[in-house]
Scaffold this active site. Sequence first.
Site: not given
Ligand SMILES: NC(=O)c1ccc[n+]([C@@H]2O[C@H](COP(=O)([O-])OP(=O)(O)OC[C@H]3O[C@@H](n4cnc5c(N)ncnc54)[C@H](OP(=O)(O)O)[C@@H]3O)[C@@H](O)[C@H]2O)c1
Length: 349
Positions: A13-14, A16, A110, A149, A176, A180, A235, A242, A327
């Site tokens: 749902t996030g 990514v 990683r 990223c 960035q 992100g 940021r 990015h 990103n």
């Molecule tokens: N955004 C980027 O550009 C980017 C780039 C590279 C790597 N990343 C990495 O990718 C990962 C996700 O990033 P994001 O930006 O997508 O974050 P996000 O938008 O905050 O999404 C987080 C996701 O994880 C779920 N989640 C949170 N807490 C949880 C828990 N305790 N148990 C199970 N699921 C849980 C959330 O579900 P709910 O909706 O139910 O809360 C949501 O689906 C992170 O490790 C981040 O460092 C992100």
Amino acid sequence: MSRKYRVGILGATGMVGQRFIQLLVDHPQFEVSAVAASDRSQGKNYGEACTWRLSGKMPALVRALPIQAPAPPLDCELVFSSLPGEIARETEASFAAAGYPVISNSSAFRMDEDVPLLIPEVNHAHLGLLEGQKTKYSGRGFIVTNPNCSTIMLALALAPLHAAFGVEATIATTLQALSGAGYPGVASLDILDNVLPYISGEEEKIETETTKILGHFNNSRIELAPMAVSAQCHRVNVADGHMAAVRVKLARKATLDDVRESLRSFRSLPQELGLHSAPAAPIVVRDEQDRPQPKLDRDAGNGMTITVGRLNSDSVLDYRFVVLSHNTIRGAAGAAILNAELLIALGHL
Ligand SMILES: NC(=O)c1ccc[n+]([C@@H]2O[C@H](COP(=O)([O-])OP(=O)(O)OC[C@H]3O[C@@H](n4cnc5c(N)ncnc54)[C@H](OP(=O)(O)O)[C@@H]3O)[C@@H](O)[C@H]2O)c1
């Protein structure tokens, strides 16, 4: 293409996770069969639990999928993980132990010595590390990660230069995008009219991951690339894309034309294999004075091409340039999907 692999998405749902859904929905080799998220979302179906934040509609195929806990068993053959770093380690290890290949986008594994930190164009030889994971996980289980990223665009831009001339040192100053930080990410009142000169853990990730990615696999482990990497991260008030201003010191003499040609002509195994997500050119070099820009260039190569511009000689180190990448595509979901495509092509899946 013989058949589609059934995949689960952890953190679906996030920011990514939604990119994974968007990129996988019409993918010739994968179909999304399971989605998992936090207990806030579990028990609902994807359409109810997820507020779609990408352009276009939420794909109809995933609306009815029930959101499950991110724990095995899940109804899939492999998992893509975009879980927050703090829960990813235990969760991803539990999937690998249960026999699932884990293609992770999180930071948790990683830098582990036996885990490939993979950019298919740069270090596909590092997949040799998977041999060492066979004694650790059962059945088909293993873990492969993609870089942070910002690291990914730096390492991808440095790769042809390192191969041709040796990179002795590099300095990267990043700008960035807001996506992100996930959703809801940075508070609007903190970032409007502002630049934040701190992103937790980011500088360390760029500095350590880059030397692993550009390191040499000696048939048992990775010898880190002997280069100094210095990063400062900011940021900025940009939605996606990015950027980094980069300076490099080279071990061997190269002219500006040599450097430009080395970046421009770079192609690698994903291009040779014609992998579905591989862009025709991993790196595009722009000669205009005012490129790259996030708004104009982040979607190059469907978000999988990085754009280099402002390439010039530098009076302190040897050369400097600006690099830009999408990103959440090349920096996250697209990177993980390309990793999975390479794993299939090389017989690891
Ligand atoms: N955004 C980027 O550009 C980017 C780039 C590279 C790597 N990343 C990495 O990718 C990962 C996700 O990033 P994001 O930006 O997508 O974050 P996000 O938008 O905050 O999404 C987080 C996701 O994880 C779920 N989640 C949170 N807490 C949880 C828990 N305790 N148990 C199970 N699921 C849980 C959330 O579900 P709910 O909706 O139910 O809360 C949501 O689906 C992170 O490790 C981040 O460092 C992100």
